[in-house]
Write an enzyme that holds these catalytic residues in place. Sequence first.
Site, short mmCIF file in Angstrom:
data_model
loop_
_atom_site.label_atom_id
_atom_site.label_comp_id
_atom_site.label_asym_id
_atom_site.label_seq_id
_atom_site.Cartn_x
_atom_site.Cartn_y
_atom_site.Cartn_z
N LYS A 1 0.83 -1.20 0.00
CA LYS A 1 0.00 0.00 0.00
C LYS A 1 0.88 1.27 0.00
CE LYS A 1 -4.01 -2.08 0.03
NZ LYS A 1 -3.82 -3.54 -0.08
C1 PLP Z 1 -5.22 -4.37 0.51
C2 PLP Z 1 -6.67 -4.24 0.49
C3 PLP Z 1 -7.48 -4.76 1.52
C4 PLP Z 1 -6.97 -5.65 2.61
O1 PLP Z 1 -5.91 -5.17 3.29
P1 PLP Z 1 -4.89 -6.19 4.04
O2 PLP Z 1 -4.14 -5.27 4.95
O3 PLP Z 1 -4.01 -6.78 2.99
O4 PLP Z 1 -5.71 -7.18 4.78
C5 PLP Z 1 -8.84 -4.51 1.48
N1 PLP Z 1 -9.39 -3.82 0.48
C6 PLP Z 1 -8.65 -3.32 -0.54
C7 PLP Z 1 -9.31 -2.51 -1.59
C8 PLP Z 1 -7.28 -3.54 -0.58
O5 PLP Z 1 -6.57 -3.08 -1.60
#
Ligand code: PLP
Length: 396
Positions: free
Chosen positions: A186
């Site tokens: 992210k």
């Molecule tokens: C990455 C992501 C998640 C989940 O996040 P994690 O920290 O990997 O569990 C949920 N929704 C979206 C749109 C994402 O890109």
Amino acid sequence: MPGFEYFGESERNSVKEVLDSGILMRYGFDGLRNGIWKAREFEAAFSARMGVKHTHLVSSGTAALTTALAAAGIGSGDQVIVPVFTFVASFEAVLSVGAVPVLCNIDDTLGLDPKDVEALITDKTRAIMAVHMCGSMADLGLLQKIANTHNLVLIEDACQAIGGSYNGKPLGSIGHIGCFSFDFVKTITCGEGGAIVTNNTEYFEKGTAFSDHGHDHLGMDRGADEHPYLGYNYRISELHAAVGVAQLKRLDEFLAIQKKHYDLLYKALSMHPGIEFRRVPSGGVENYSFLNFFLPNSVSMDSIVQYLRDQHFDGVFYWYSNNWHYHRKWEHLKELKSLHSYSKEVLKAARINSATSFTASDSLMERNLSIIIKLSWSSDELERRCAILRNLGQML
Ligand SMILES: *Cc1c(COP(=O)(O)O)cnc(C)c1O
């Protein structure tokens, strides 16, 4: 998009402070930790940044979505509307609280189609989960109106859109609860981590309890507080929070680089009259983590994807065929291939999701490509990429 590309001394120093304090847990041990409270520090800074009353850190974005649903009292048999273009975490979170994910078409914003949302509302609907895929948003004003009219909880999944905004407000701060991920890919990362943000103190307090075995965090120490609710362990550790504290300070730096890189690629692509860009609703500002565009019907998507691959243009996503982000490959959801059993409401919803064709979404997504915007591209690499995109004209 990824914060891990820029990772250095400030992250290391922040983690070292935690290791030196010896306390890796975010709660308790007050006298032993030398005043080091990294999770609290991150939460205060994030609330200020988001302009909200409360932030609560958890162990992942998926945990944040689950905690948000539980905090809003959503559970067995309740229906939650989720888009067909999202990450699998959306329906995993819904299923994990016993609720029913109802798949909904997207429109040219690549977010929930408000008309389809309205058509799917039943007396069991409790929430709308708007997912800001690839850095931009659905028509949030319309979704807010629908949520208010039908008394539904609007949950924003802003995991991919930190730094974007709508009518001047940060994405994630607009619905009743916003969810963020700080996993390793992210825009900013804790390694693993997530957060809920809200102005609703009741949701916040319930969320903090739910994600820590129901502890109310009111007693003098962890033995003395009460457990008004059942919960789980979705806690973040101080080590992860420490990385996040340092990364959050760099968010504006990352966003500025993303925008600069995005603008250059956008300019190169926009010289082709056949190419259209994803619609950003009026009042919306992307976070520029991805550049999303639609190709004309006349070209073969396979040949475009192959051309970009041959040119070593990596980071191009054709979500239509992707295993993780689009409904066509979600047979595990549609056929409920689970390790444990589900309620009859969930089984019925799976059959409906499976029998529904999402032709409106398919006809958009089969023409759509997304380019991930990297922070670490050099100016030579940027120019190389722009030249490849300019040359795309010969294939259109
Ligand atoms: C990455 C992501 C998640 C989940 O996040 P994690 O920290 O990997 O569990 C949920 N929704 C979206 C749109 C994402 O890109």
